[in-house]
Motif scaffolding. Structure first.
Motif, PDB file in Angstrom:
ATOM      1  N   MET A 262      99.610  -5.474  -4.137  1.00 23.41           N
ATOM      2  CA  MET A 262      99.620  -4.688  -2.919  1.00 23.41           C
ATOM      3  C   MET A 262     100.765  -5.141  -2.024  1.00 23.41           C
ATOM      4  O   MET A 262     101.111  -6.312  -1.996  1.00 23.41           O
ATOM      5  CB  MET A 262      98.302  -4.865  -2.167  1.00 23.41           C
ATOM      6  N   GLU A 263     101.294  -4.182  -1.311  1.00 26.43           N
ATOM      7  CA  GLU A 263     102.424  -4.471  -0.438  1.00 26.43           C
ATOM      8  C   GLU A 263     101.929  -4.800   0.968  1.00 26.43           C
ATOM      9  O   GLU A 263     100.915  -4.306   1.423  1.00 26.43           O
ATOM     10  CB  GLU A 263     103.362  -3.269  -0.407  1.00 26.43           C
ATOM     11  N   ASN A 264     102.671  -5.632   1.658  1.00 30.90           N
ATOM     12  CA  ASN A 264     102.345  -5.995   3.036  1.00 30.90           C
ATOM     13  C   ASN A 264     103.304  -5.352   4.029  1.00 30.90           C
ATOM     14  O   ASN A 264     103.142  -5.491   5.220  1.00 30.90           O
ATOM     15  CB  ASN A 264     102.378  -7.514   3.209  1.00 30.90           C
ATOM     16  N   HIS A 265     104.301  -4.673   3.517  1.00 32.12           N
ATOM     17  CA  HIS A 265     105.313  -4.029   4.348  1.00 32.12           C
ATOM     18  C   HIS A 265     104.744  -2.760   4.972  1.00 32.12           C
ATOM     19  O   HIS A 265     104.042  -1.986   4.316  1.00 32.12           O
ATOM     20  CB  HIS A 265     106.546  -3.709   3.493  1.00 32.12           C
ATOM     21  N   CYS A 266     105.027  -2.504   6.249  1.00 25.78           N
ATOM     22  CA  CYS A 266     104.535  -1.298   6.931  1.00 25.78           C
ATOM     23  C   CYS A 266     105.495  -0.138   6.683  1.00 25.78           C
ATOM     24  O   CYS A 266     106.705  -0.297   6.735  1.00 25.78           O
ATOM     25  CB  CYS A 266     104.410  -1.540   8.427  1.00 25.78           C
ATOM     26  N   TYR A 267     104.923   1.005   6.426  1.00 30.59           N
ATOM     27  CA  TYR A 267     105.690   2.235   6.239  1.00 30.59           C
ATOM     28  C   TYR A 267     105.315   3.207   7.341  1.00 30.59           C
ATOM     29  O   TYR A 267     104.276   3.081   7.987  1.00 30.59           O
ATOM     30  CB  TYR A 267     105.394   2.876   4.884  1.00 30.59           C
ATOM     31  N   THR A 268     106.144   4.222   7.542  1.00 34.36           N
ATOM     32  CA  THR A 268     105.892   5.242   8.553  1.00 34.36           C
ATOM     33  C   THR A 268     105.501   6.541   7.848  1.00 34.36           C
ATOM     34  O   THR A 268     106.194   6.992   6.938  1.00 34.36           O
ATOM     35  CB  THR A 268     107.147   5.484   9.418  1.00 34.36           C
ATOM     36  N   CYS A 269     104.408   7.139   8.294  1.00 30.25           N
ATOM     37  CA  CYS A 269     103.930   8.402   7.721  1.00 30.25           C
ATOM     38  C   CYS A 269     104.929   9.503   8.048  1.00 30.25           C
ATOM     39  O   CYS A 269     105.380   9.620   9.192  1.00 30.25           O
ATOM     40  CB  CYS A 269     102.561   8.744   8.296  1.00 30.25           C
ATOM     41  N   GLN A 270     105.293  10.292   7.077  1.00 29.09           N
ATOM     42  CA  GLN A 270     106.270  11.360   7.287  1.00 29.09           C
ATOM     43  C   GLN A 270     105.695  12.534   8.066  1.00 29.09           C
ATOM     44  O   GLN A 270     106.429  13.379   8.543  1.00 29.09           O
ATOM     45  CB  GLN A 270     106.822  11.844   5.945  1.00 29.09           C
ATOM     46  N   TYR A 271     104.370  12.575   8.197  1.00 24.13           N
ATOM     47  CA  TYR A 271     103.763  13.690   8.913  1.00 24.13           C
ATOM     48  C   TYR A 271     103.413  13.311  10.351  1.00 24.13           C
ATOM     49  O   TYR A 271     103.875  13.927  11.290  1.00 24.13           O
ATOM     50  CB  TYR A 271     102.517  14.178   8.174  1.00 24.13           C
ATOM     51  N   CYS A 272     102.615  12.261  10.526  1.00 24.96           N
ATOM     52  CA  CYS A 272     102.149  11.912  11.869  1.00 24.96           C
ATOM     53  C   CYS A 272     102.955  10.796  12.519  1.00 24.96           C
ATOM     54  O   CYS A 272     102.721  10.466  13.684  1.00 24.96           O
ATOM     55  CB  CYS A 272     100.678  11.546  11.833  1.00 24.96           C
TER      56      CYS A 272
END
Length: 144
Positions: A1-11
């Protein structure tokens, strides 16, 4: 599992992915909503634009209002089609009506002569009684 935060492309919210590969959306509902708007041609950049663009979409989809002219045109068109059907349909191909059944019932008699049975020894002719469902012998002078 990754610990890096991603940004949702929708919200545009930050999230930690739950799957191994890179996720583009924080949830299934964001993914589905994004693809719905994408198919309509409205890929959204932010939630503020989403509200404005939804208003534009609803304003573009106007339902025609019912008018008396439209109702009259529909009635005239239906009348012309029914008239044409009556003209071009042969009488034997038209559907039976209640009046046709009443005429048929009035023309059906109770007694029908049986042609393939000989008269009995008293000279009476065989008839089939439709109401009782039996064969009866009636004299030749019988009027029904």
């Amino acid at each position: 599992m990754e610990n890096h935060c991603y940004t949702c492309q929708y919200c545009k919210k930050e999230f930690i992915p739950k799957r191994r590969k890179i996720q583009k959306f924080c949830s299934d509902s964001c993914r589905v909503s994004f693809h719905r708007f994408k198919n309509v041609g409205l890929a959204l950049k932010s939630t503020n634009l989403q509200i404005k663009e939804e208003e534009q979409v609803t304003s573009k989809m106007q339902v025609d209002q019912i008018s008396t002219a439209g109702v009259a045109n529909a009635a005239i068109g239906t009348g012309i089609v029914e008239f044409a059907k009556n003209i071009f349909t042969r009488e034997e191909d038209k559907p039976a009506t209640k009046g046709d059944f009443l005429k048929l019932a009035a023309s059906v008699k109770r007694y029908h002569k049986i042609k393939n049975l000989p008269p009995n020894h008293m000279g009476q002719i065989p008839y089939f009684d439709l109401t009782q469902g039996i064969v009866v012998y009636l004299s030749s002078t019988f009027q029904f």
